[in-house]
Design a protein around this motif. Structure first.
Motif, short mmCIF file in Angstrom:
data_model
loop_
_atom_site.label_atom_id
_atom_site.label_comp_id
_atom_site.label_asym_id
_atom_site.label_seq_id
_atom_site.Cartn_x
_atom_site.Cartn_y
_atom_site.Cartn_z
N GLU A 129 0.83 -1.20 0.00
CA GLU A 129 0.00 0.00 0.00
C GLU A 129 0.87 1.25 0.00
O GLU A 129 0.60 2.21 -0.70
N ARG A 130 1.96 1.22 0.78
CA ARG A 130 2.84 2.38 0.83
C ARG A 130 3.50 2.59 -0.54
O ARG A 130 3.64 3.72 -1.00
N ASP A 131 3.90 1.50 -1.17
CA ASP A 131 4.52 1.63 -2.50
C ASP A 131 3.51 2.18 -3.50
O ASP A 131 3.85 2.96 -4.37
N ARG A 132 2.28 1.78 -3.37
CA ARG A 132 1.25 2.24 -4.30
C ARG A 132 0.93 3.71 -4.05
O ARG A 132 0.80 4.51 -4.96
N ASP A 133 0.76 4.09 -2.76
CA ASP A 133 0.42 5.47 -2.43
C ASP A 133 1.64 6.38 -2.54
O ASP A 133 1.53 7.53 -2.93
N GLY A 134 2.77 5.90 -2.12
CA GLY A 134 3.99 6.67 -2.21
C GLY A 134 4.15 7.69 -1.10
O GLY A 134 5.10 8.46 -1.10
N ASP A 135 3.25 7.74 -0.10
CA ASP A 135 3.39 8.75 0.93
C ASP A 135 3.90 8.17 2.25
O ASP A 135 4.16 8.92 3.19
N GLY A 136 4.04 6.86 2.36
CA GLY A 136 4.59 6.24 3.56
C GLY A 136 3.70 6.38 4.77
O GLY A 136 4.18 6.56 5.88
N ALA A 137 2.38 6.29 4.61
CA ALA A 137 1.43 6.46 5.71
C ALA A 137 1.59 5.39 6.76
O ALA A 137 1.34 5.64 7.95
N ALA A 138 2.07 4.20 6.38
CA ALA A 138 2.22 3.13 7.36
C ALA A 138 3.38 3.40 8.31
O ALA A 138 3.42 2.86 9.41
N ASP A 139 4.35 4.21 7.92
CA ASP A 139 5.50 4.50 8.76
C ASP A 139 5.25 5.64 9.73
O ASP A 139 6.02 5.82 10.68
N ARG A 140 4.22 6.41 9.55
CA ARG A 140 3.95 7.56 10.40
C ARG A 140 3.08 7.16 11.58
O ARG A 140 2.36 6.17 11.53
N PRO A 141 3.07 7.96 12.64
CA PRO A 141 2.18 7.67 13.77
C PRO A 141 0.71 7.83 13.37
O PRO A 141 0.38 8.55 12.42
N TRP A 142 -0.14 7.20 14.12
CA TRP A 142 -1.55 7.18 13.79
C TRP A 142 -2.16 8.57 13.80
O TRP A 142 -3.05 8.89 13.02
N TYR A 143 -1.73 9.43 14.71
CA TYR A 143 -2.33 10.76 14.81
C TYR A 143 -1.98 11.62 13.61
O TYR A 143 -2.77 12.47 13.21
N ASP A 144 -0.79 11.40 13.00
CA ASP A 144 -0.48 12.13 11.77
C ASP A 144 -1.42 11.70 10.64
O ASP A 144 -1.89 12.52 9.85
N ASN A 145 -1.66 10.40 10.56
CA ASN A 145 -2.60 9.91 9.54
C ASN A 145 -4.00 10.46 9.78
O ASN A 145 -4.72 10.80 8.84
N LEU A 146 -4.41 10.55 11.07
CA LEU A 146 -5.72 11.09 11.41
C LEU A 146 -5.82 12.56 10.98
O LEU A 146 -6.80 12.97 10.36
N LEU A 147 -4.81 13.35 11.30
CA LEU A 147 -4.84 14.78 10.95
C LEU A 147 -4.79 14.96 9.43
O LEU A 147 -5.45 15.86 8.90
N ASP A 148 -4.04 14.12 8.73
CA ASP A 148 -4.04 14.19 7.26
C ASP A 148 -5.43 13.87 6.69
O ASP A 148 -5.86 14.50 5.73
N GLY A 149 -6.06 12.91 7.30
CA GLY A 149 -7.42 12.57 6.85
C GLY A 149 -8.39 13.72 7.06
O GLY A 149 -9.24 14.01 6.22
N VAL A 150 -8.28 14.42 8.20
CA VAL A 150 -9.13 15.56 8.49
C VAL A 150 -8.84 16.68 7.49
O VAL A 150 -9.75 17.32 6.96
N ASP A 151 -7.55 16.94 7.24
CA ASP A 151 -7.18 17.99 6.28
C ASP A 151 -7.69 17.66 4.90
O ASP A 151 -8.17 18.53 4.16
N THR A 152 -7.59 16.38 4.50
CA THR A 152 -8.08 15.97 3.16
C THR A 152 -9.59 16.14 3.06
O THR A 152 -10.11 16.63 2.05
N ALA A 153 -10.29 15.79 4.12
CA ALA A 153 -11.75 15.95 4.12
C ALA A 153 -12.14 17.41 4.11
O ALA A 153 -13.16 17.79 3.52
N ASP A 154 -11.32 18.28 4.75
CA ASP A 154 -11.61 19.70 4.81
C ASP A 154 -11.47 20.34 3.43
O ASP A 154 -12.18 21.27 3.08
N ARG A 155 -10.51 19.84 2.65
CA ARG A 155 -10.31 20.40 1.31
C ARG A 155 -11.46 20.00 0.45
O ARG A 155 -11.95 20.58 -0.40
#
Length: 155
Positions: A129-155
């Protein structure tokens, strides 16, 4: 001397023949039953009144049936809502339990209690999944992924 008739014999015979035809036709007429119409004035009036009643009651009956259907739908919705409220009350009661709260924190947020060591086991799907997405979401802490999700939804 006998009185003289005013009509000749021919005229008399003709009149007698006509009278005989009339009498014969009267006998035939009397012999046949008189055929009356089956629809009398009272029956026609009754049929008219029945038709008027049917037309007058058609719309209220349609309204009644549709309202009964709507009432049935509302009762079904009420039962569904009551079941949902009961499920939510059960869930609220579970969240009031301290042990349930700890278990949920461990499962969902990967919390550990003091003195425990946390291990994360990764399978190959996260790398793919990381290779497909290219953003390395699996390597980051869960709260960074959560905040990215909120920012993406806000846009």
């Amino acid at each position: 001397m006998p009185p003289k008739d005013r009509f000749s014999t021919t005229t008399r015979l003709r009149l007698l023949g006509e009278q005989a035809v009339v009498r014969a036709s009267e006998r035939v007429y009397r012999a046949r039953p008189v055929r009356r119409s089956r629809l009398t004035g009272r029956a026609a009036l009754l049929a008219l009144v029945l038709c008027a009643l049917i037309v007058a009651l058609a719309y209220p009956m349609r309204q009644y049936v549709s309202q009964r259907a709507e009432i049935a739908d509302q009762r079904t919705e009420k039962e569904r809502s009551a079941a949902r409220v009961e499920r939510l009350r059960d869930e609220k009661a579970r969240w009031q339990d301290e042990e349930y709260l700890r278990r949920q924190a461990r499962e969902r947020l990967h919390y550990v209690t003091p003195g425990e060591t946390s291990y994360t086991v990764r399978d190959g799907s996260a790398d793919a999944e990381r290779d497909r997405d290219g953003d390395g979401a699996a390597d980051r802490p869960w709260y960074d992924n959560l905040l990215d999700g909120v920012d993406t939804a806000d846009r």
